[in-house]
Scaffold this motif. Structure first.
Motif, PDB file in Angstrom:
ATOM      1  N   SER A  78       0.848  -1.192   0.000  1.00 37.93           N
ATOM      2  CA  SER A  78       0.000   0.000   0.000  1.00 37.93           C
ATOM      3  C   SER A  78       0.884   1.243   0.000  1.00 37.93           C
ATOM      4  CB  SER A  78      -0.915  -0.018   1.219  1.00 37.93           C
ATOM      5  OG  SER A  78      -0.151  -0.100   2.400  1.00 37.93           O
TER       6      SER A  78
ATOM      7  N   GLY B  36       0.494   4.099  -7.023  1.00 33.88           N
ATOM      8  CA  GLY B  36      -0.341   2.935  -7.286  1.00 33.88           C
ATOM      9  C   GLY B  36      -0.796   2.801  -8.722  1.00 33.88           C
ATOM     10  N   ASN B  37      -0.697   3.888  -9.499  1.00 35.49           N
ATOM     11  CA  ASN B  37      -1.026   3.848 -10.930  1.00 35.49           C
ATOM     12  C   ASN B  37       0.209   3.591 -11.786  1.00 35.49           C
ATOM     13  OD1 ASN B  37      -3.817   4.394 -10.569  1.00 35.49           O
ATOM     14  ND2 ASN B  37      -3.331   6.547 -10.234  1.00 35.49           N
ATOM     15  N   HIS B  38       1.305   3.263 -11.129  1.00 32.24           N
ATOM     16  CA  HIS B  38       2.579   2.928 -11.785  1.00 32.24           C
ATOM     17  C   HIS B  38       3.246   4.138 -12.428  1.00 32.24           C
ATOM     18  CE1 HIS B  38       0.600  -1.322 -12.322  1.00 32.24           C
ATOM     19  NE2 HIS B  38       0.689  -0.951 -11.054  1.00 32.24           N
TER      20      HIS B  38
ATOM     21  N   ASN C 274       4.024   3.220  -3.830  1.00 38.98           N
ATOM     22  CA  ASN C 274       3.722   1.793  -3.779  1.00 38.98           C
ATOM     23  C   ASN C 274       4.916   0.955  -4.224  1.00 38.98           C
ATOM     24  OD1 ASN C 274       1.147   3.305  -4.144  1.00 38.98           O
ATOM     25  ND2 ASN C 274       0.269   1.267  -3.911  1.00 38.98           N
ATOM     26  N   TYR C 275       5.805   1.574  -5.001  1.00 39.62           N
ATOM     27  CA  TYR C 275       6.933   0.857  -5.589  1.00 39.62           C
ATOM     28  C   TYR C 275       8.161   1.762  -5.629  1.00 39.62           C
ATOM     29  CZ  TYR C 275       2.867  -1.429  -7.787  1.00 39.62           C
ATOM     30  OH  TYR C 275       1.660  -2.040  -8.023  1.00 39.62           O
TER      31      TYR C 275
ATOM     32  N   THR D 206       4.823   6.304 -16.983  1.00 40.35           N
ATOM     33  CA  THR D 206       4.331   5.060 -16.406  1.00 40.35           C
ATOM     34  C   THR D 206       5.294   3.909 -16.670  1.00 40.35           C
ATOM     35  OG1 THR D 206       2.056   5.794 -16.725  1.00 40.35           O
ATOM     36  CG2 THR D 206       2.378   3.435 -16.429  1.00 40.35           C
TER      37      THR D 206
ATOM     38  N   ASP E   7      -0.107  -5.573  -9.260  1.00 48.36           N
ATOM     39  CA  ASP E   7      -0.986  -4.690  -8.449  1.00 48.36           C
ATOM     40  C   ASP E   7      -1.091  -5.146  -7.032  1.00 48.36           C
ATOM     41  OD1 ASP E   7      -1.663  -2.719 -10.355  1.00 48.36           O
ATOM     42  OD2 ASP E   7      -3.019  -4.139 -11.319  1.00 48.36           O
TER      43      ASP E   7
END
Length: 145
Positions: A72, A94-96, A119-120, A139, A145
């Motif tokens: 998260s 979270g949308n990359h 998120n990453y 992106t 996900d």
């Protein structure tokens, strides 16, 4: 003067443990796409994997990297303890989408943080994102996900 005899077996165990501590573990690899570039990204998904990251690596291929999965959105920072290679890190939402990109020098303890919850994080060789003209807002495709 007393002399202590240490069995050869004990010495070998100690040396083996020290070598193992500096042997990078194998991580699963997934393909990611940044623009027209395909990245072979090792995946660090567990706490232990994220703590080790790319420590003790002596080389990283030109389109190889490591993606850190945080689950998260979180306020995340990276550092370079025991990391022998200079790296660049892209923090992603979270949308990359890339939030920000930071350059990190080898074997330093400086914190390099996402500008907002991420998120990453994707680590590549130093300057990789700049060389490929990959910028914040772009992106990264292929992330789980």
């Amino acid at each position: 003067m007393k002399r202590f005899a240490i069995p050869v077996f004990s010495i070998l165990l100690i040396l083996s443990a020290a070598a193992t501590a500096q042997t990078p573990q194998k991580f699963p690899v997934i393909p990611l796409t940044a623009g027209m570039y395909v990245i072979q990204a090792e995946v660090a998904a567990t706490e232990a994997q994220r703590e080790e990251g790319l420590m003790f690596r002596k080389a990283l291929g030109p389109n190889q990297g490591m993606v850190f999965l945080f689950g998260s959105p979180a306020g995340v920072c990276m550092w370079m303890k025991n990391t022998l290679l200079p790296l660049s890190v892209a923090f992603l939402d979270g949308n990359h989408k890339i939030i920000n990109i930071e350059d990190m020098q080898a074997e330093t303890l400086n914190s390099h943080c996402a500008q907002r919850p991420a998120n990453y994080a994707l680590e590549m060789n130093l300057g990789w994102f700049k060389q490929k003209n990959i910028k914040p807002g772009m992106t990264i495709e292929g992330l789980p996900d």
